[in-house]
Design an enzyme around this catalytic site. Sequence first.
Site, PDB file in Angstrom:
ATOM      1  N   HIS A  38       0.845  -1.196   0.000  1.00 51.66           N
ATOM      2  CA  HIS A  38       0.000   0.000   0.000  1.00 51.66           C
ATOM      3  C   HIS A  38       0.878   1.243   0.000  1.00 51.66           C
ATOM      4  O   HIS A  38       1.958   1.226   0.586  1.00 51.66           O
ATOM      5  CB  HIS A  38      -0.915   0.021   1.236  1.00 51.66           C
ATOM      6  CG  HIS A  38      -2.079   0.930   1.074  1.00 51.66           C
ATOM      7  ND1 HIS A  38      -2.030   2.264   1.388  1.00 51.66           N
ATOM      8  CD2 HIS A  38      -3.314   0.706   0.568  1.00 51.66           C
ATOM      9  CE1 HIS A  38      -3.191   2.813   1.093  1.00 51.66           C
ATOM     10  NE2 HIS A  38      -3.993   1.897   0.601  1.00 51.66           N
ATOM     11  N   GLU A  77      -7.861  -5.416  -0.466  1.00 53.40           N
ATOM     12  CA  GLU A  77      -8.391  -6.234  -1.551  1.00 53.40           C
ATOM     13  C   GLU A  77      -8.360  -7.733  -1.269  1.00 53.40           C
ATOM     14  O   GLU A  77      -9.089  -8.497  -1.880  1.00 53.40           O
ATOM     15  CB  GLU A  77      -7.606  -5.947  -2.850  1.00 53.40           C
ATOM     16  CG  GLU A  77      -7.590  -4.508  -3.285  1.00 53.40           C
ATOM     17  CD  GLU A  77      -8.926  -4.007  -3.804  1.00 53.40           C
ATOM     18  OE1 GLU A  77      -9.965  -4.380  -3.229  1.00 53.40           O
ATOM     19  OE2 GLU A  77      -8.928  -3.250  -4.780  1.00 53.40           O
TER      20      GLU A  77
HETATM   21  N1  ACO Z   1       4.118  -7.595  -4.566  1.00 51.26           N
HETATM   22  C1  ACO Z   1       5.451  -7.558  -4.837  1.00 51.26           C
HETATM   23  N2  ACO Z   1       6.197  -6.455  -4.776  1.00 51.26           N
HETATM   24  C2  ACO Z   1       5.571  -5.317  -4.435  1.00 51.26           C
HETATM   25  C3  ACO Z   1       4.198  -5.282  -4.131  1.00 51.26           C
HETATM   26  C4  ACO Z   1       3.468  -6.484  -4.196  1.00 51.26           C
HETATM   27  N3  ACO Z   1       2.163  -6.537  -3.925  1.00 51.26           N
HETATM   28  N4  ACO Z   1       3.846  -4.006  -3.816  1.00 51.26           N
HETATM   29  C5  ACO Z   1       4.969  -3.275  -3.939  1.00 51.26           C
HETATM   30  N5  ACO Z   1       6.012  -4.055  -4.315  1.00 51.26           N
HETATM   31  C6  ACO Z   1       7.393  -3.664  -4.530  1.00 51.26           C
HETATM   32  C7  ACO Z   1       7.495  -2.904  -5.854  1.00 51.26           C
HETATM   33  O1  ACO Z   1       7.759  -3.778  -6.930  1.00 51.26           O
HETATM   34  C8  ACO Z   1       8.623  -1.939  -5.579  1.00 51.26           C
HETATM   35  O2  ACO Z   1       9.828  -2.609  -5.781  1.00 51.26           O
HETATM   36  P1  ACO Z   1      11.079  -1.843  -6.470  1.00 51.26           P
HETATM   37  O3  ACO Z   1      11.396  -0.715  -5.522  1.00 51.26           O
HETATM   38  O4  ACO Z   1      12.120  -2.893  -6.569  1.00 51.26           O
HETATM   39  O5  ACO Z   1      10.563  -1.351  -7.800  1.00 51.26           O
HETATM   40  C9  ACO Z   1       8.485  -1.646  -4.071  1.00 51.26           C
HETATM   41  O6  ACO Z   1       7.756  -2.746  -3.516  1.00 51.26           O
HETATM   42  C10 ACO Z   1       7.719  -0.382  -3.812  1.00 51.26           C
HETATM   43  O7  ACO Z   1       6.541  -0.427  -4.530  1.00 51.26           O
HETATM   44  P2  ACO Z   1       5.818   0.841  -5.108  1.00 51.26           P
HETATM   45  O8  ACO Z   1       5.326   0.524  -6.471  1.00 51.26           O
HETATM   46  O9  ACO Z   1       6.647   2.056  -4.903  1.00 51.26           O
HETATM   47  O10 ACO Z   1       4.604   0.950  -4.144  1.00 51.26           O
HETATM   48  P3  ACO Z   1       3.467   1.956  -4.374  1.00 51.26           P
HETATM   49  O11 ACO Z   1       3.256   2.652  -3.103  1.00 51.26           O
HETATM   50  O12 ACO Z   1       3.656   2.791  -5.581  1.00 51.26           O
HETATM   51  O13 ACO Z   1       2.280   0.937  -4.729  1.00 51.26           O
HETATM   52  C11 ACO Z   1       0.552  -0.608  -4.643  1.00 51.26           C
HETATM   53  C12 ACO Z   1       1.295   0.518  -3.892  1.00 51.26           C
HETATM   54  C13 ACO Z   1       0.180  -0.135  -6.035  1.00 51.26           C
HETATM   55  C14 ACO Z   1      -0.709  -0.945  -3.875  1.00 51.26           C
HETATM   56  C15 ACO Z   1       1.494  -1.839  -4.736  1.00 51.26           C
HETATM   57  O14 ACO Z   1       1.813  -2.284  -3.429  1.00 51.26           O
HETATM   58  C16 ACO Z   1       0.884  -2.966  -5.548  1.00 51.26           C
HETATM   59  O15 ACO Z   1       1.018  -2.989  -6.765  1.00 51.26           O
HETATM   60  N6  ACO Z   1       0.174  -3.958  -4.886  1.00 51.26           N
HETATM   61  C17 ACO Z   1      -0.434  -5.032  -5.613  1.00 51.26           C
HETATM   62  C18 ACO Z   1      -1.779  -4.589  -6.218  1.00 51.26           C
HETATM   63  C19 ACO Z   1      -2.848  -4.337  -5.170  1.00 51.26           C
HETATM   64  O16 ACO Z   1      -3.005  -5.106  -4.219  1.00 51.26           O
HETATM   65  N7  ACO Z   1      -3.596  -3.256  -5.370  1.00 51.26           N
HETATM   66  C20 ACO Z   1      -4.682  -2.843  -4.469  1.00 51.26           C
HETATM   67  C21 ACO Z   1      -4.260  -1.692  -3.612  1.00 51.26           C
HETATM   68  S1  ACO Z   1      -5.476  -1.233  -2.420  1.00 51.26           S
HETATM   69  C22 ACO Z   1      -6.518  -0.161  -3.251  1.00 51.26           C
HETATM   70  O17 ACO Z   1      -6.139   0.634  -4.050  1.00 51.26           O
HETATM   71  C23 ACO Z   1      -7.965  -0.234  -3.000  1.00 51.26           C
END
Ligand code: ACO
Length: 341
Positions: A225, A284
């Site tokens: 998140h 989610e």
């Molecule tokens: N699985 C694996 N790796 C992850 C995940 C995940 N679920 N979430 C983040 N990371 C990693 C990213 O790949 C990134 O790695 P890097 O630095 O090597 O590139 C690091 O953690 C930081 O991630 P960001 O993309 O900067 O996190 P951000 O805050 O932008 O994204 C998000 C948050 C979009 C929710 C992300 O955690 C994600 O994609 N989760 C999976 C999809 C999901 O569950 N979405 C629902 C969110 S809740 C809602 O909106 C209602």
Amino acid sequence: MQTVSSGLEGVCVADSHISLVDGQAGRLILRGVHLRDLGDKSFEELAQILWEVPVENLGEARVRVTPWIREALPLAGELAPIEWLRFALDRLPDSKNSADWVAALGVALALRRNPKAQPDPEADHVSDIARMAGLQWPDGLRRYWVCVAEHGMNASTFTARVVASTRAGQRAALSAALGALQGPLHGGAPGPVLDMLDELQQATDPAAWFADKLARGERLMGFGHRIYRVRDPRADVLREACQKVSEHLPELAERLRFAEKMERLATATLAAHKPGRVLQTNVEYYTALLLEAIGFEREEFTAVFACGRVLGWLAHIFEQEREGRLIRPEVRYVGPMPTED
Ligand code: ACO
């Protein structure tokens, strides 16, 4: 030199009285009340809390919007459920009554499943939509919508505020918010969460399955998140809702036990994979289990989310309309310059 914050991370764009998403403590507070203390509220009561203005009768609004939506129904089959909601919203006559937009999304969701259903103006919103849509466990749907109705300056809410700030009107702001919600990084994750659980159920070694997925650079849906650095408090609220519904549904109880086991494995694998970043369970994960148990298809999940989140979008649209200032950030130009001025 201007500084850029990628993804607007850490950028504060407004003062708001609507909700506090406390990412360090894992608290969600709506108008001064913890989310966990709102679990018994009806949808109408929550609208009153979030909007702080009298909410027009949603039953009458459902009756008012139904003929318009029914007329558009022949096209519903060609569209994904979330696109259908946007289309249905566009078919309505313009309205100054915000209850019409809320009613329209719920009715559109229900009529797509059950085109002959009629609204009952005397029923409460959730029971009526659940009955029209032919669903079981309306209390599960009520708990879900109350849980997801509002959540700070998330991507779809920000989108709604940007559009509202141009004075394009509430319908245009909601339509844009629906578009932002549908992406897999925002509201489109719960369907893939179920796909993941299905695959894990077949996997001989779930730990290796998680590790392989991360090694391929893929994300685990339902985890991570932007704001929460601890577990998303809504995950607990929705897990409890699953527990309540599972008292009537033994197959959910079994799926829940499996999901809890997979959650522990996933968070441990993520911690080892990204030691510098807390990647915990988000809203989610248990949404997926709950909506499946209530009777929704995977492809409908994001549209169901929208029908609850519309209360928060409108609360922010009202606040933005009062604020009145156009939202117009800047961009740092890093492209080429003409050789001569
Ligand atoms: N699985 C694996 N790796 C992850 C995940 C995940 N679920 N979430 C983040 N990371 C990693 C990213 O790949 C990134 O790695 P890097 O630095 O090597 O590139 C690091 O953690 C930081 O991630 P960001 O993309 O900067 O996190 P951000 O805050 O932008 O994204 C998000 C948050 C979009 C929710 C992300 O955690 C994600 O994609 N989760 C999976 C999809 C999901 O569950 N979405 C629902 C969110 S809740 C809602 O909106 C209602």
